[in-house]
Scaffold this motif. Sequence first.
Motif, PDB file in Angstrom:
ATOM      1  N   VAL A 182       0.854  -1.193   0.000  1.00  0.00           N
ATOM      2  CA  VAL A 182       0.000   0.000   0.000  1.00  0.00           C
ATOM      3  C   VAL A 182       0.890   1.243   0.000  1.00  0.00           C
ATOM      4  O   VAL A 182       1.858   1.320   0.756  1.00  0.00           O
ATOM      5  N   PRO A 183       0.593   2.222  -0.876  1.00  0.00           N
ATOM      6  CA  PRO A 183       1.434   3.420  -0.938  1.00  0.00           C
ATOM      7  C   PRO A 183       1.280   4.298   0.300  1.00  0.00           C
ATOM      8  O   PRO A 183       0.196   4.401   0.865  1.00  0.00           O
ATOM      9  N   ASP A 184       2.402   4.924   0.692  1.00  0.00           N
ATOM     10  CA  ASP A 184       2.313   5.910   1.771  1.00  0.00           C
ATOM     11  C   ASP A 184       1.829   7.231   1.157  1.00  0.00           C
ATOM     12  O   ASP A 184       1.514   7.294  -0.032  1.00  0.00           O
ATOM     13  N   GLY A 185       1.768   8.279   1.960  1.00  0.00           N
ATOM     14  CA  GLY A 185       1.229   9.561   1.482  1.00  0.00           C
ATOM     15  C   GLY A 185       1.995  10.127   0.309  1.00  0.00           C
ATOM     16  O   GLY A 185       1.409  10.588  -0.681  1.00  0.00           O
ATOM     17  N   PHE A 186       3.320  10.101   0.382  1.00  0.00           N
ATOM     18  CA  PHE A 186       4.151  10.624  -0.697  1.00  0.00           C
ATOM     19  C   PHE A 186       3.952   9.823  -1.973  1.00  0.00           C
ATOM     20  O   PHE A 186       3.778  10.373  -3.058  1.00  0.00           O
ATOM     21  N   GLU A 187       3.968   8.492  -1.836  1.00  0.00           N
ATOM     22  CA  GLU A 187       3.798   7.619  -2.997  1.00  0.00           C
ATOM     23  C   GLU A 187       2.414   7.792  -3.617  1.00  0.00           C
ATOM     24  O   GLU A 187       2.278   7.815  -4.847  1.00  0.00           O
ATOM     25  N   LEU A 188       1.395   7.912  -2.766  1.00  0.00           N
ATOM     26  CA  LEU A 188       0.030   8.095  -3.254  1.00  0.00           C
ATOM     27  C   LEU A 188      -0.086   9.392  -4.061  1.00  0.00           C
ATOM     28  O   LEU A 188      -0.690   9.420  -5.133  1.00  0.00           O
ATOM     29  N   GLU A 189       0.523  10.453  -3.553  1.00  0.00           N
ATOM     30  CA  GLU A 189       0.503  11.738  -4.266  1.00  0.00           C
ATOM     31  C   GLU A 189       1.203  11.617  -5.625  1.00  0.00           C
ATOM     32  O   GLU A 189       0.703  12.102  -6.640  1.00  0.00           O
ATOM     33  N   ALA A 190       2.339  10.919  -5.653  1.00  0.00           N
ATOM     34  CA  ALA A 190       3.073  10.733  -6.910  1.00  0.00           C
ATOM     35  C   ALA A 190       2.274   9.869  -7.883  1.00  0.00           C
ATOM     36  O   ALA A 190       2.192  10.187  -9.082  1.00  0.00           O
ATOM     37  N   LEU A 191       1.680   8.783  -7.394  1.00  0.00           N
ATOM     38  CA  LEU A 191       0.887   7.915  -8.266  1.00  0.00           C
ATOM     39  C   LEU A 191      -0.311   8.655  -8.845  1.00  0.00           C
ATOM     40  O   LEU A 191      -0.654   8.488 -10.026  1.00  0.00           O
ATOM     41  N   ASN A 192      -0.960   9.477  -8.033  1.00  0.00           N
ATOM     42  CA  ASN A 192      -2.084  10.276  -8.533  1.00  0.00           C
ATOM     43  C   ASN A 192      -1.623  11.278  -9.587  1.00  0.00           C
ATOM     44  O   ASN A 192      -2.316  11.498 -10.581  1.00  0.00           O
ATOM     45  N   ALA A 193      -0.460  11.863  -9.373  1.00  0.00           N
ATOM     46  CA  ALA A 193       0.078  12.801 -10.370  1.00  0.00           C
ATOM     47  C   ALA A 193       0.369  12.076 -11.676  1.00  0.00           C
ATOM     48  O   ALA A 193       0.078  12.596 -12.765  1.00  0.00           O
ATOM     49  N   PHE A 194       0.926  10.860 -11.594  1.00  0.00           N
ATOM     50  CA  PHE A 194       1.189  10.086 -12.809  1.00  0.00           C
ATOM     51  C   PHE A 194      -0.106   9.709 -13.518  1.00  0.00           C
ATOM     52  O   PHE A 194      -0.178   9.738 -14.744  1.00  0.00           O
ATOM     53  N   SER A 195      -1.124   9.354 -12.753  1.00  0.00           N
ATOM     54  CA  SER A 195      -2.384   8.967 -13.377  1.00  0.00           C
ATOM     55  C   SER A 195      -3.033  10.173 -14.051  1.00  0.00           C
ATOM     56  O   SER A 195      -3.705  10.039 -15.073  1.00  0.00           O
ATOM     57  N   MET A 196      -2.845  11.372 -13.492  1.00  0.00           N
ATOM     58  CA  MET A 196      -3.364  12.594 -14.121  1.00  0.00           C
ATOM     59  C   MET A 196      -2.639  12.847 -15.448  1.00  0.00           C
ATOM     60  O   MET A 196      -3.253  13.292 -16.411  1.00  0.00           O
ATOM     61  N   LEU A 197      -1.333  12.548 -15.499  1.00  0.00           N
ATOM     62  CA  LEU A 197      -0.579  12.717 -16.745  1.00  0.00           C
ATOM     63  C   LEU A 197      -1.078  11.757 -17.818  1.00  0.00           C
ATOM     64  O   LEU A 197      -1.135  12.110 -18.988  1.00  0.00           O
ATOM     65  N   ASP A 198      -1.404  10.524 -17.396  1.00  0.00           N
ATOM     66  CA  ASP A 198      -1.911   9.542 -18.346  1.00  0.00           C
ATOM     67  C   ASP A 198      -3.234   9.959 -18.940  1.00  0.00           C
ATOM     68  O   ASP A 198      -3.551   9.627 -20.080  1.00  0.00           O
ATOM     69  N   GLN A 199      -4.044  10.663 -18.176  1.00  0.00           N
ATOM     70  CA  GLN A 199      -5.362  11.078 -18.649  1.00  0.00           C
ATOM     71  C   GLN A 199      -5.286  12.217 -19.653  1.00  0.00           C
ATOM     72  O   GLN A 199      -6.192  12.410 -20.423  1.00  0.00           O
ATOM     73  N   ASN A 200      -4.196  12.973 -19.620  1.00  0.00           N
ATOM     74  CA  ASN A 200      -4.043  14.116 -20.547  1.00  0.00           C
ATOM     75  C   ASN A 200      -3.543  13.683 -21.855  1.00  0.00           C
ATOM     76  O   ASN A 200      -3.228  13.071 -22.537  1.00  0.00           O
TER      77      ASN A 200
END
Length: 130
Positions: free
Chosen positions: A112-130
């Motif tokens: 399970v991702p920690d807070g930092f990892e979760l923030e980074a994963l969400n940022a990557f998923s936002m890049l994939d959506q663009n």
Amino acid sequence: MAMKRVSLRLKFAVLFVVVIAAVLGVSIIWSTFTQQKQAEKEMLEKAQILAQEMDAVWTFFETNQHQFKTDEDGNYELYCVIAAKSVGKFFTSETDYIIHYTNLTTRRASDVPDGFELEALNAFSMLDQN
């Protein structure tokens, strides 16, 4: 021919310009030297980390070679995630770095991702959506 006398103000102005040019030249040389040394230091650190990563890979293969299975063609069957996590454990135990494999959806509590990892994963998923 009569020589003109150079004023004291002009002499100080010329001296000031020469001193400023010399200081600027020394500053540029020092800055270049410092940047070069910093770049060399960073490259050495990265090379050492890469060597430690390769040591972890070799350790994994040496330790687990007897466990690898082959298919009917003689090719080794190796699951990437198992190898990656094992190499990560070897690398983490030998260095100050921590390798943690995670994802937004995980099967194990340890992944399970920690807070930092979760923030980074969400940022990557936002890049994939663009």
